[in-house]
Design an enzyme around this catalytic site. Structure first.
Site, short mmCIF file in Angstrom:
data_model
loop_
_atom_site.label_atom_id
_atom_site.label_comp_id
_atom_site.label_asym_id
_atom_site.label_seq_id
_atom_site.Cartn_x
_atom_site.Cartn_y
_atom_site.Cartn_z
N HIS A 1 42.20 38.44 42.10
CA HIS A 1 41.44 37.38 41.45
C HIS A 1 39.95 37.71 41.42
CE1 HIS A 1 44.97 35.47 43.41
NE2 HIS A 1 45.10 34.94 42.21
N HIS B 1 48.05 37.72 35.57
CA HIS B 1 48.52 38.90 36.29
C HIS B 1 49.67 39.59 35.56
CE1 HIS B 1 45.98 37.45 39.46
NE2 HIS B 1 46.75 36.39 39.70
#
Length: 330
Positions: free
Chosen positions: A218, A56
């Protein structure tokens, strides 16, 4: 899929080694996977710690430094860090003024940070926690009970970090973090799936000519799939979904966030459409941030986060910050 890696098993370790070489202002413990401000602990200052699965970036390690986090704990790709990492980080940054854990609402993160808080308190470290759950797209997804934590994490880390750097006490820093989360909402869109190094192929199937509305960071499913839409149509849908869930009475901070695989040319164009929708809906914009901040590896797409701010929150947002991923005023 082609990737700029050695082997999947060392992706996170290799990235941490590279981060250490690029940022001598940070102490990067590659073996124990803890990233710390070099000047920590700062006497009398509340310490902020966050973390989560890698993939991320720049969240969270890229937000360690003056004005934001004291430390960050990266896990494996899309996998929560373990409690030992958070406890080690807490011990490294605690000055006696307490530690604030900033936790995105994913089951593994919540469980591990809760366990770490208990272990840290056993060692005499005072711990408070802010849970970020800003995503309006879905509730009770594959990874969460309740709403997912996404783009508002950046706003919480920045505003709470500024308050901590001013010397505000733990209770106040925690309250400000909670206030930011309560006043922030996000919605994400995927134009393609992401590819994890371990899998080496897309994590889900998104047919050509379709997009996913309300995707998670995700790759968790969103609200629905549709035929490809224009930037303006996507902005109408995303901002509309957010404003169905909140009615800003004050100006808002806007984050137009890339998911990792969308160029700035497209993000700025999308931001123009987001600003159009907000103007049509009578929402005043205080500041806008455009770029890749809370990503999902190589996923093409974007997310929009709005955070309603009062004068104090806006002042703290504008306060100086100096981290690898966010900096101004210094």
């Amino acid at each position: 899929m082609k990737m700029l890696i050695n082997v999947a098993e060392t992706v996170v370790t290799d990235a941490l080694r590279g981060m250490a070489a690029a940022h001598p202002e940070l102490v990067v413990d590659v073996d124990n996977r803890v990233i710390v401000r070099r000047d920590a602990p700062v006497s009398g200052k509340v310490a902020l710690i966050s973390g989560g699965g890698s993939g991320h970036e720049p969240l969270h390690g890229g937000f360690v430094g003056p004005g934001m986090l004291s430390a960050a704990c990266p896990g494996e790709v899309f996998t929560s860090p373990v409690p030992d990492q958070m406890v080690r980080a807490a011990a490294a940054v605690d000055s006696g003024a307490g530690v604030l854990f900033i936790v995105k609402n994913y089951t593994g993160d919540v469980l591990n940070f809760d366990m770490a808080a208990e272990l840290a308190e056993d060692e005499g470290i005072q711990v408070a926690k802010v849970l970020v759950n800003d995503d309006v797209a879905v509730t009770d997804s594959l990874y969460t009970a309740g709403r997912r934590g996404t783009g508002a994490t950046l706003f919480v880390e920045k505003i709470a970090g500024a308050a901590a750097d001013e010397g505000q006490p733990l209770e106040r820093v925690e309250a400000l973090g909670r206030q930011v989360n309560e006043n922030a909402r996000s919605f994400g869109i995927a134009l393609s799936a992401c590819t994890t190094p371990a899998k080496g192929s897309p994590t889900f199937d998104l047919p050509p000519g379709e997009l996913e509305l309300g995707i998670g960071i995700h790759g968790e499913p969103g609200r629905e799939r549709r035929a490809m839409m224009t930037s303006g149509e996507i902005a109408d849908f995303a901002v509309g979904a957010i404003l169905e869930d909140m009615t800003p009475r004050n100006p808002v901070l806007v984050l137009v966030n890339g998911m990792g695989g969308t160029p700035l040319l497209e993000l700025y164009g999308f931001n123009a459409e987001v600003q159009r929708v907000l103007a049509e809906r009578g929402v005043t914009v205080a500041h806008t941030l455009v770029g890749n901040y809370v990503t999902s590896l190589d996923m093409a797409g974007a997310s929009v986060t709005l955070c309603q701010v009062d004068e104090e929150l806006l002042r703290l947002w504008n306060a100086p910050v100096k981290t690898p991923g966010l900096r101004w005023g210094m």
